[in-house]
Design a protein around this motif. Structure first.
Motif, PDB file in Angstrom:
ATOM      1  N   VAL A  62       3.991   4.992  -8.957  1.00 12.91           N
ATOM      2  CA  VAL A  62       2.668   5.540  -8.640  1.00 12.91           C
ATOM      3  C   VAL A  62       2.134   4.915  -7.363  1.00 12.91           C
ATOM      4  N   ARG A  63       2.198   3.594  -7.258  1.00 13.70           N
ATOM      5  CA  ARG A  63       1.670   2.905  -6.069  1.00 13.70           C
ATOM      6  C   ARG A  63       2.408   3.361  -4.806  1.00 13.70           C
ATOM      7  N   SER A  64       3.726   3.457  -4.893  1.00 12.33           N
ATOM      8  CA  SER A  64       4.511   3.877  -3.738  1.00 12.33           C
ATOM      9  C   SER A  64       4.231   5.331  -3.385  1.00 12.33           C
ATOM     10  N   TYR A  65       4.127   6.180  -4.392  1.00 10.20           N
ATOM     11  CA  TYR A  65       3.887   7.610  -4.161  1.00 10.20           C
ATOM     12  C   TYR A  65       2.534   7.834  -3.485  1.00 10.20           C
ATOM     13  N   VAL A  66       1.500   7.180  -4.000  1.00 10.37           N
ATOM     14  CA  VAL A  66       0.156   7.354  -3.439  1.00 10.37           C
ATOM     15  C   VAL A  66       0.080   6.797  -2.019  1.00 10.37           C
ATOM     16  N   GLN A  67       0.838   5.744  -1.755  1.00 11.76           N
ATOM     17  CA  GLN A  67       0.778   5.115  -0.435  1.00 11.76           C
ATOM     18  C   GLN A  67       1.639   5.837   0.605  1.00 11.76           C
ATOM     19  N   HIS A  68       2.822   6.328   0.193  1.00 13.82           N
ATOM     20  CA  HIS A  68       3.776   6.825   1.183  1.00 13.82           C
ATOM     21  C   HIS A  68       4.066   8.329   1.109  1.00 13.82           C
ATOM     22  N   VAL A  69       3.962   8.948  -0.057  1.00 20.71           N
ATOM     23  CA  VAL A  69       4.397  10.342  -0.211  1.00 20.71           C
ATOM     24  C   VAL A  69       3.227  11.319  -0.175  1.00 20.71           C
ATOM     25  N   LEU A  70       2.248  11.110  -1.045  1.00 23.06           N
ATOM     26  CA  LEU A  70       1.141  12.063  -1.145  1.00 23.06           C
ATOM     27  C   LEU A  70       0.372  12.235   0.165  1.00 23.06           C
ATOM     28  N   PRO A  71       0.152  11.170   0.961  1.00 26.66           N
ATOM     29  CA  PRO A  71      -0.572  11.375   2.225  1.00 26.66           C
ATOM     30  C   PRO A  71       0.123  12.337   3.181  1.00 26.66           C
ATOM     31  N   ARG A  72       1.439  12.533   3.018  1.00 25.58           N
ATOM     32  CA  ARG A  72       2.168  13.458   3.891  1.00 25.58           C
ATOM     33  C   ARG A  72       2.000  14.909   3.459  1.00 25.58           C
ATOM     34  N   THR A  73       1.446  15.122   2.281  1.00 22.94           N
ATOM     35  CA  THR A  73       1.174  16.485   1.839  1.00 22.94           C
ATOM     36  C   THR A  73      -0.005  17.025   2.642  1.00 22.94           C
ATOM     37  N   PRO A  74       0.137  18.187   3.291  1.00 26.75           N
ATOM     38  CA  PRO A  74      -0.914  18.668   4.197  1.00 26.75           C
ATOM     39  C   PRO A  74      -2.214  18.963   3.480  1.00 26.75           C
ATOM     40  N   VAL A  75      -3.316  18.670   4.167  1.00 29.49           N
ATOM     41  CA  VAL A  75      -4.631  18.914   3.587  1.00 29.49           C
ATOM     42  C   VAL A  75      -4.851  20.398   3.348  1.00 29.49           C
ATOM     43  N   GLN A  76      -4.115  21.275   4.069  1.00 29.67           N
ATOM     44  CA  GLN A  76      -4.274  22.706   3.862  1.00 29.67           C
ATOM     45  C   GLN A  76      -3.882  23.137   2.466  1.00 29.67           C
ATOM     46  N   LEU A  77      -3.086  22.309   1.769  1.00 32.19           N
ATOM     47  CA  LEU A  77      -2.712  22.658   0.402  1.00 32.19           C
ATOM     48  C   LEU A  77      -3.850  22.418  -0.573  1.00 32.19           C
ATOM     49  N   THR A  78      -4.893  21.730  -0.120  1.00 32.45           N
ATOM     50  CA  THR A  78      -6.032  21.471  -0.980  1.00 32.45           C
ATOM     51  C   THR A  78      -6.685  22.780  -1.383  1.00 32.45           C
ATOM     52  N   THR A  79      -6.868  22.987  -2.667  1.00 35.15           N
ATOM     53  CA  THR A  79      -7.574  24.183  -3.098  1.00 35.15           C
ATOM     54  C   THR A  79      -9.039  24.058  -2.727  1.00 35.15           C
ATOM     55  N   PRO A  80      -9.684  25.127  -2.240  1.00 34.25           N
ATOM     56  CA  PRO A  80     -11.097  25.040  -1.857  1.00 34.25           C
ATOM     57  C   PRO A  80     -12.019  24.681  -3.016  1.00 34.25           C
ATOM     58  N   SER A  81     -11.551  24.838  -4.253  1.00 40.38           N
ATOM     59  CA  SER A  81     -12.412  24.547  -5.394  1.00 40.38           C
ATOM     60  C   SER A  81     -12.480  23.061  -5.706  1.00 40.38           C
ATOM     61  N   VAL A  82     -11.618  22.284  -5.062  1.00 41.46           N
ATOM     62  CA  VAL A  82     -11.574  20.852  -5.359  1.00 41.46           C
ATOM     63  C   VAL A  82     -12.009  20.081  -4.131  1.00 41.46           C
ATOM     64  N   PRO A  83     -13.151  19.431  -4.147  1.00 40.30           N
ATOM     65  CA  PRO A  83     -13.568  18.623  -3.011  1.00 40.30           C
ATOM     66  C   PRO A  83     -12.696  17.370  -2.940  1.00 40.30           C
ATOM     67  N   PRO A  84     -12.481  16.758  -1.765  1.00 45.43           N
ATOM     68  CA  PRO A  84     -13.006  17.281  -0.507  1.00 45.43           C
ATOM     69  C   PRO A  84     -12.095  18.366   0.039  1.00 45.43           C
ATOM     70  N   TYR A  85     -12.678  19.419   0.623  1.00 45.16           N
ATOM     71  CA  TYR A  85     -11.915  20.509   1.219  1.00 45.16           C
ATOM     72  C   TYR A  85     -12.141  20.537   2.706  1.00 45.16           C
ATOM     73  N   SER A  86     -11.098  20.751   3.460  1.00 41.63           N
ATOM     74  CA  SER A  86     -11.212  20.836   4.909  1.00 41.63           C
ATOM     75  C   SER A  86     -10.351  21.963   5.425  1.00 41.63           C
ATOM     76  N   SER A  87     -10.843  22.698   6.384  1.00 45.97           N
ATOM     77  CA  SER A  87     -10.045  23.748   7.001  1.00 45.97           C
ATOM     78  C   SER A  87      -9.352  23.250   8.258  1.00 45.97           C
ATOM     79  N   GLU A  88      -9.518  21.968   8.562  1.00 47.58           N
ATOM     80  CA  GLU A  88      -8.872  21.412   9.742  1.00 47.58           C
ATOM     81  C   GLU A  88      -7.456  21.005   9.394  1.00 47.58           C
ATOM     82  N   PRO A  89      -6.530  21.101  10.323  1.00 41.81           N
ATOM     83  CA  PRO A  89      -5.163  20.680  10.049  1.00 41.81           C
ATOM     84  C   PRO A  89      -5.101  19.205   9.688  1.00 41.81           C
ATOM     85  N   GLY A  90      -4.188  18.887   8.776  1.00 40.53           N
ATOM     86  CA  GLY A  90      -4.032  17.499   8.373  1.00 40.53           C
ATOM     87  C   GLY A  90      -3.002  16.786   9.220  1.00 40.53           C
TER      88      GLY A  90
END
Length: 412
Positions: free
Chosen positions: A384-412
């Motif tokens: 979990v610690r490694s995933y949150v630190q190294h893997v999840l941040p590489r997932t683009p913010v555009q994949l964020t669903t607009p229903s879940v804050p924080p939402y951004s339309s800017e490229p990640g």
């Protein structure tokens, strides 16, 4: 103007203040939100938010809007994979078209986004297989789509694979059953449209040079026929094989994600003939089991992965305690002691990058990867610690669903 919303009508209350009297393309941008992972449409489509939920608004001729509204309501009631309809606005001034309102399918992506985004789908067969499965499900339910394409489908990550959902039902028809000719025509239309869409990706240099759009499209009917025959064909076997062959057949159908309805078994001195009525499985055997044990509602492949972890945790509890643990107790303890702490470890600034169940699946995958590297099991919390630190941040913010804050339309 008149509004027609499906119950509970209170969900639509926040939308009533929108300027329905104006053409949709003229609405103030401040009233709308941008959804980067949306697809393209031949109609004017906009997105709006209300009470923490996001809705898609499509301007369309009233007869088509009423037709699509009715069909999508039927599909949702029967568990067919499609977007959920909320309502329509008709009798708009100046003979304007109607507006169909559907609920935004959270964590969904268009095929164009999948091929152009940071998580580019370099294997179009993955999307093609999910599209074929969706078409088989619709045909089993007596639905002729008439416009099957990648553009009219949304895709959601499901434990590393994809699940496909119908978006556009304007041309769809409902029948008690579909003839082989009707199905073949639907499949042929799908082949043509998929080929054109992949060629469009190729011209935009979004497709690997090694991929042949025509070859991929021509494989669609073959893949469809193989799946259709697997879930509908009659099977003949010897009478002494009856018990085991029937069980194997039913298990294969369940493993493919379909349910079994009526079973007809005709026996004679020469053997037995089995005919199975196959139905769409929704929410699916794994999803049903996970809801029963934990209350979590996820997709089928995610549910299977989560259940496997739940059973492993139950075995651990029994080994540690030296006595059996009831499955309901194991389900509650796994939910509170494993699942919730894992998904709760995601920091606020990364919340919504992926569906929580997909986060849990990826943590399990990351744990296996780290353990292979280390030569021993590193454990969940190190993963979990490694995933949150190294893997999840590489997932683009555009994949964020607009229903879940924080939402951004800017490229990640």
């Amino acid at each position: 103007m008149r509004y027609l919303f499906r119950p509970p009508g209170t969900e639509a209350a926040g939308l009533l203040s929108l300027p329905w009297h104006q053409p949709l393309e003229e609405w103030d941008e401040d009233l709308l939100i941008e959804v980067p992972q949306r697809g393209i449409s031949r109609h004017v489509v906009r997105f709006a938010a209300s009470e923490g939920r996001v809705y898609a608004l499509k301007e369309i001729a009233e007869p088509l809007a009423r037709h699509e509204y009715a069909l999508l309501a039927e599909f949702e009631g029967e568990g067919l994979p499609s977007v959920s309809v909320l309502g329509i606005c008709v009798d708009r001034p100046d003979d304007q078209q109607a507006i169909l309102v559907t609920r935004y399918l959270e964590y969904s992506m268009s095929y164009r986004y999948l091929f152009s985004g940071p998580r580019a789908a370099d294997d179009p067969m993955k999307l093609l297989d999910t599209l074929v499965e969706l078409l088989v499900r619709l045909h089993l339910a007596g639905v002729y789509w008439g416009d099957c394409s990648l553009s009219n489908t949304l895709f959601r990550l499901d434990a590393g694979t994809f699940t496909a959902y119908l978006v556009d039902a304007e041309t769809a028809e409902r029948h008690p059953t579909l003839s082989a000719r009707k199905r073949a025509y639907d499949v042929d239309l799908a082949r043509e449209r998929v080929g054109a869409e992949l060629m469009d990706l190729q011209s935009g240099e979004l497709l690997s040079p090694e991929i042949d759009p025509i070859e991929i499209a021509d494989s669609l009917p073959v893949r469809y026929q193989a799946l259709w025959e697997e879930v509908t064909r009659e099977e003949v076997f010897r009478a002494d094989e009856q018990a085991i062959r029937v069980a194997e057949r039913l298990q294969r159908i369940n493993d493919l994600g379909f349910d079994v309805g009526e079973i007809e078994l005709v026996t004679s001195g020469d053997g037995a003939r089995l005919r199975v009525e196959t139905r769409v499985a929704e929410p699916g055997q794994h999803r049903r089991e996970l809801v029963r044990l934990t209350g979590l509602e996820v997709q089928e492949n995610q549910a299977q992965r989560l259940l496997n972890d739940l059973w492993s945790y139950r075995a651990y509890l029994e080994q540690r305690g030296g006595r059996p643990v009831p499955e309901t107790v194991a389900g509650h303890r796994w939910l509170t002691e494993v699942y919730q702490p894992v998904v709760g470890a995601v920091p606020d600034e990364l919340a919504g990058r992926l569906e929580p169940a997909e986060v849990f699946h990826e943590v399990l995958e990351h744990r296996w990867f780290l353990s292979e590297q280390a030569g021993f099991d590193v454990g969940t919390w190190a993963a979990v610690r490694s995933y949150v630190q190294h893997v999840l941040p590489r997932t683009p913010v555009q994949l964020t669903t607009p229903s879940v804050p924080p939402y951004s339309s800017e490229p990640g």
